[in-house]
Design a protein around this motif. Sequence first.
Motif, mmCIF file in Angstrom:
data_model
loop_
_atom_site.group_PDB
_atom_site.id
_atom_site.type_symbol
_atom_site.label_atom_id
_atom_site.label_comp_id
_atom_site.label_asym_id
_atom_site.label_seq_id
_atom_site.Cartn_x
_atom_site.Cartn_y
_atom_site.Cartn_z
ATOM 1 N N ASP A 234 0.832 -1.204 0.000
ATOM 2 C CA ASP A 234 0.000 0.000 0.000
ATOM 3 C C ASP A 234 0.867 1.255 0.000
ATOM 4 O O ASP A 234 0.588 2.218 -0.730
ATOM 5 C CB ASP A 234 -0.923 0.015 1.231
ATOM 6 N N LEU A 235 1.913 1.253 0.831
ATOM 7 C CA LEU A 235 2.790 2.423 0.881
ATOM 8 C C LEU A 235 3.502 2.627 -0.453
ATOM 9 O O LEU A 235 3.663 3.763 -0.914
ATOM 10 C CB LEU A 235 3.812 2.276 2.008
ATOM 11 N N ALA A 236 3.933 1.543 -1.069
ATOM 12 C CA ALA A 236 4.618 1.653 -2.362
ATOM 13 C C ALA A 236 3.710 2.233 -3.433
ATOM 14 O O ALA A 236 4.181 2.919 -4.352
ATOM 15 C CB ALA A 236 5.146 0.282 -2.792
ATOM 16 N N SER A 237 2.410 1.985 -3.315
ATOM 17 C CA SER A 237 1.472 2.526 -4.306
ATOM 18 C C SER A 237 1.386 4.046 -4.233
ATOM 19 O O SER A 237 0.905 4.685 -5.163
ATOM 20 C CB SER A 237 0.084 1.917 -4.104
ATOM 21 N N ARG A 238 1.848 4.623 -3.141
ATOM 22 C CA ARG A 238 1.825 6.076 -2.989
ATOM 23 C C ARG A 238 3.024 6.747 -3.664
ATOM 24 O O ARG A 238 3.110 7.972 -3.692
ATOM 25 C CB ARG A 238 1.811 6.449 -1.505
ATOM 26 N N LEU A 239 3.951 5.948 -4.184
ATOM 27 C CA LEU A 239 5.161 6.485 -4.789
ATOM 28 C C LEU A 239 4.978 6.799 -6.267
ATOM 29 O O LEU A 239 4.252 6.110 -6.992
ATOM 30 C CB LEU A 239 6.304 5.481 -4.658
ATOM 31 N N MET A 240 5.699 7.822 -6.727
ATOM 32 C CA MET A 240 5.834 8.086 -8.148
ATOM 33 C C MET A 240 6.677 6.969 -8.775
ATOM 34 O O MET A 240 7.353 6.220 -8.067
ATOM 35 C CB MET A 240 6.568 9.419 -8.360
ATOM 36 N N PRO A 241 6.673 6.838 -10.092
ATOM 37 C CA PRO A 241 7.596 5.897 -10.733
ATOM 38 C C PRO A 241 9.032 6.188 -10.312
ATOM 39 O O PRO A 241 9.464 7.348 -10.270
ATOM 40 C CB PRO A 241 7.384 6.162 -12.230
ATOM 41 N N ASN A 242 9.752 5.139 -9.964
ATOM 42 C CA ASN A 242 11.142 5.218 -9.499
ATOM 43 C C ASN A 242 11.292 5.851 -8.114
ATOM 44 O O ASN A 242 12.409 6.179 -7.690
ATOM 45 C CB ASN A 242 12.025 5.968 -10.502
ATOM 46 N N GLY A 243 10.193 6.009 -7.403
ATOM 47 C CA GLY A 243 10.267 6.484 -6.027
ATOM 48 C C GLY A 243 10.785 5.396 -5.096
ATOM 49 O O GLY A 243 10.810 4.209 -5.447
ATOM 50 N N ARG A 244 11.206 5.795 -3.911
ATOM 51 C CA ARG A 244 11.793 4.854 -2.963
ATOM 52 C C ARG A 244 11.260 5.096 -1.549
ATOM 53 O O ARG A 244 10.839 6.208 -1.212
ATOM 54 C CB ARG A 244 13.315 4.986 -2.923
ATOM 55 N N ILE A 245 11.332 4.042 -0.742
ATOM 56 C CA ILE A 245 11.010 4.118 0.682
ATOM 57 C C ILE A 245 12.281 3.839 1.471
ATOM 58 O O ILE A 245 12.971 2.850 1.209
ATOM 59 C CB ILE A 245 9.938 3.086 1.078
#
Length: 336
Positions: A234-245
């Motif tokens: 779910d958290l990853a779905s909040r990222l832009m393409p190539n975004g990171r956590i």
Amino acid sequence: MAALSSMAISCLQSHSRNESYFLAYKPSQFSKPLFINPSLNKPRVSISFCLKPSDNDEMQIRQESAGEEEEEYWVVTAVRSRYNEIVIVDTVASRYLLLDSTKNVHSLVNKGGQNWTGCYWDEFSSLPPIIPNGPIAIYGLGGGTAARLMLELWPSIQLEGWEIDEILIEKARGYLGLSELEKPTSKGGSLRVHVDDALSPSQDVSGRYAGIIVDLFADGKVLDQLQQVPIWLDLASRLMPNGRIMVNCAGIEEEKAATNGKPQLLLGDSVWEMNSTIKILSEAFPGQVSWKRTPDSQGLNFLALTGGLPHLSDWSKKVPIRLSETVQQWKLCETS
């Protein structure tokens, strides 16, 4: 998070009748997560407070046991909220935010304008060069320690800090300088504070963030919700393409105290498998999780990064010199 060392107790007048408590101090071994403020150079211990209503307005403090070396600190404010026992203390060099039953340090502000902490908070400031342009969320804002350094190093950055505890934010604004961070920088950077549950499904806005920093703890442990694969997806779905956590994953519960109360350091490229949070991240993002461990002097915290291992040499050239060596310590999570 961290813990302060043994110190002599001083009394400070409470700023409000609602903040009058009796606090009992005793040194104890750290709960994870932890760190040491190098300027204190003292044994690693946490400060355990028991908050009880007081019959008068003056902050009363009892020292139950003293350390071999003592350094004065002052309780600035102490209050119990719905989520936390909140204590803010002063030393000569810094001001600290202690939370929940562990009284680990969740934020610090150094006096004299020095925003480097010598702790895992500094590592978060290495994230901007390896993500797209866009806002960065900080889940677990606390008193704004990570945000403060990031705005200094990257003054055009747009930060969104999430903290569930409204009273904690009120105290951070009043005593930790958080309100100053909410003002735009000269380069247009800013911190927008959200008082809400960062993990709530209502916050799932697809492609919103270039990066997400996760520093969410309760009672000295990573939140239980973060031990489940679906929440990370779910958290990853909040990222832009190539975004990171980037995640503060605490330490290893299996590490046992050795001599002098210091934890035994476990080494090896597969030691990350002993950290439950990194294991869950690796399940959620197979082959796409990197890890590093802070040194003993900084608390032996594990950090994790999604999105695969960056090109370390290029990354090293894009961060402040103080971080250039530490970013090269990241490794891809590989099973033994």
